[in-house]
Design an enzyme around this catalytic site. Structure first.
Site, PDB file in Angstrom:
ATOM      1  CD  GLU A   1      -2.350   1.369   2.790  1.00  0.00           C
ATOM      2  OE1 GLU A   1      -2.930   2.413   3.089  1.00  0.00           O
ATOM      3  OE2 GLU A   1      -2.285   0.389   3.580  1.00  0.00           O
TER       4      GLU A   1
ATOM      5  CD  GLU B   1      16.893  -9.562   2.081  1.00  0.00           C
ATOM      6  OE1 GLU B   1      17.649 -10.548   2.131  1.00  0.00           O
ATOM      7  OE2 GLU B   1      16.144  -9.235   3.029  1.00  0.00           O
TER       8      GLU B   1
END
Length: 123
Positions: free
Chosen positions: A56, A117
């Protein structure tokens, strides 16, 4: 009782810039949108092609200062089944902010300073 992941939120200063980053860097697409009736904020939910988890993005219309992300000790992680190609694309984009070759991972940074990551798929 069972819980499943639903979404994670990042607050952003410029929604369009962030949408372009997440589409180009990670292939995410818009799943749904919500704009406050008074226009004070906008929510856009992004997902991958599997649609099992959403990011979001929240843009507060009156916000002008960058968010304080502390020491960036939190992050999202994405798995790539084309790790070397992803690394090349992210390197060309200039968004790699940290690499750990010993662990076989690296991090990219979004326009608001959030770290993401990138992990290779398990073989």
């Amino acid at each position: 009782m069972k819980f499943t992941f639903n979404h994670f939120n990042f607050n952003v200063l410029n929604m369009q810039r962030s949408l372009e980053f997440y589409e180009q860097a990670l292939g995410l697409h818009i799943a749904r949108k919500h704009t406050a009736a008074d226009g004070s904020f906008q929510l856009i939910y992004l997902e991958d092609d599997l649609g099992q988890f959403q990011l979001e993005l929240t843009e507060l219309k009156d916000r002008t200062e960058k968010y304080d992300l502390g020491e960036c000790e939190f992050h999202l992680a994405f798995t790539s089944d084309h790790f070397e190609e992803a690394h090349r694309i992210h390197q060309e984009m200039g968004v790699i902010c940290f690499e750990n070759p010993g662990m076989g991972i690296y991090f990219i940074e979004d326009p608001d300073g959030y770290w993401i990551e990138i992990v290779p798929a398990k073989k």
